[in-house]
Design a protein around this motif. Structure first.
Motif, PDB file in Angstrom:
ATOM      1  N   ARG A  35       0.779  -0.946  -0.105  1.00 50.76           N
ATOM      2  CA  ARG A  35      -0.210   0.082   0.125  1.00 50.76           C
ATOM      3  C   ARG A  35       1.153   1.344  -0.312  1.00 50.76           C
ATOM      4  O   ARG A  35       2.028   0.669   0.073  1.00 50.76           O
ATOM      5  N   ASP A  36       0.422   2.779  -0.562  1.00 47.46           N
ATOM      6  CA  ASP A  36       1.031   3.865  -0.830  1.00 47.46           C
ATOM      7  C   ASP A  36       0.270   4.832   0.172  1.00 47.46           C
ATOM      8  O   ASP A  36      -0.927   5.098  -0.723  1.00 47.46           O
ATOM      9  N   ASN A  37       0.302   4.529   1.581  1.00 46.09           N
ATOM     10  CA  ASN A  37      -1.171   5.460   1.860  1.00 46.09           C
ATOM     11  C   ASN A  37      -0.704   7.133   1.290  1.00 46.09           C
ATOM     12  O   ASN A  37      -2.486   8.199   1.299  1.00 46.09           O
ATOM     13  N   ALA A  38       0.148   7.493   0.790  1.00 47.10           N
ATOM     14  CA  ALA A  38       0.286   8.818   0.511  1.00 47.10           C
ATOM     15  C   ALA A  38      -0.712   8.942  -1.011  1.00 47.10           C
ATOM     16  O   ALA A  38      -0.820   9.968  -1.254  1.00 47.10           O
ATOM     17  N   LYS A  39      -0.888   7.874  -1.113  1.00 41.83           N
ATOM     18  CA  LYS A  39      -2.014   7.434  -3.130  1.00 41.83           C
ATOM     19  C   LYS A  39      -2.783   7.211  -2.425  1.00 41.83           C
ATOM     20  O   LYS A  39      -3.603   7.025  -3.619  1.00 41.83           O
ATOM     21  N   ASN A  40      -3.411   6.554  -1.900  1.00 41.47           N
ATOM     22  CA  ASN A  40      -4.742   6.171  -1.121  1.00 41.47           C
ATOM     23  C   ASN A  40      -4.850   4.701  -2.236  1.00 41.47           C
ATOM     24  O   ASN A  40      -5.882   4.890  -2.998  1.00 41.47           O
ATOM     25  N   THR A  41      -3.519   3.826  -2.374  1.00 45.58           N
ATOM     26  CA  THR A  41      -3.614   3.101  -3.154  1.00 45.58           C
ATOM     27  C   THR A  41      -3.349   1.767  -2.340  1.00 45.58           C
ATOM     28  O   THR A  41      -2.048   1.791  -1.813  1.00 45.58           O
ATOM     29  N   VAL A  42      -4.294   0.712  -3.625  1.00 47.03           N
ATOM     30  CA  VAL A  42      -3.801  -0.564  -2.175  1.00 47.03           C
ATOM     31  C   VAL A  42      -2.892  -1.161  -3.343  1.00 47.03           C
ATOM     32  O   VAL A  42      -4.174  -0.951  -4.708  1.00 47.03           O
ATOM     33  N   TYR A  43      -1.843  -2.312  -3.839  1.00 45.59           N
ATOM     34  CA  TYR A  43      -1.306  -3.017  -4.773  1.00 45.59           C
ATOM     35  C   TYR A  43      -1.804  -4.647  -4.869  1.00 45.59           C
ATOM     36  O   TYR A  43      -1.546  -4.311  -3.283  1.00 45.59           O
ATOM     37  N   LEU A  44      -1.972  -5.555  -5.162  1.00 43.94           N
ATOM     38  CA  LEU A  44      -2.070  -6.563  -5.037  1.00 43.94           C
ATOM     39  C   LEU A  44      -1.098  -7.471  -6.789  1.00 43.94           C
ATOM     40  O   LEU A  44      -1.356  -6.827  -8.083  1.00 43.94           O
ATOM     41  N   GLN A  45       0.291  -7.595  -6.032  1.00 45.83           N
ATOM     42  CA  GLN A  45       0.985  -7.941  -7.600  1.00 45.83           C
ATOM     43  C   GLN A  45       0.370  -9.850  -7.795  1.00 45.83           C
ATOM     44  O   GLN A  45       1.032 -10.481  -6.776  1.00 45.83           O
TER      45      GLN A  45
END
Length: 125
Positions: free
Chosen positions: A72-82
């Motif tokens: 997750r990148d809280n600064a971008k309000n984004t979570v990722y699933l690789q």
């Protein structure tokens, strides 16, 4: 209100990789544990992976352990699933979800407060 929007799904051959993204609205993203679930036709929605609101704890379903990673990148309000080394059985609609102040093991869908609309992942030859 928190709005979640998934992206990054598509068609991929077995053995390939995809990275899913989930963008969240609002200013409270960092206080939510974030999870990924998936649902294939005719099947229940199953837990895939999750990450704590602090980012220090993760959990993965046995079926994806060692192949998928969550971040997750809280600064971008984004979570990722690789997703790596994809298999035919990974084909499903993938949903991200947010659980306010969620706690281990993050696997119970009823504990999640918000859900995205889903993104289709199709693994084929």
């Amino acid at each position: 209100q928190v709005q979640l929007v998934e992206s990054g799904g598509g068609l991929v051959r077995a053995g390939g990789s995809l990275r899913l993204s989930c963008a969240a609205s609002g200013r409270t993203f960092s206080r939510y544990a974030m999870g990924w679930f998936r649902q294939a036709p005719g099947k229940e929605r199953d837990f895939v992976a999750a990450i704590s609101w602090s980012g220090g704890t993760t959990n993965f379903a046995d079926s994806v352990k060692g192949r998928f990673t969550i971040s997750r990148d809280n600064a971008k309000n984004t979570v990722y699933l690789q997703m790596n080394s994809l298999k035919f059985e990974d084909t499903a609609v993938y949903y991200c979800a947010a659980d306010y102040m969620g706690s281990w093991p993050f696997t119970e869908p009823l504990e999640y407060d918000y859900w995205g609309q889903g993104t289709q992942v199709t693994v084929s030859s």
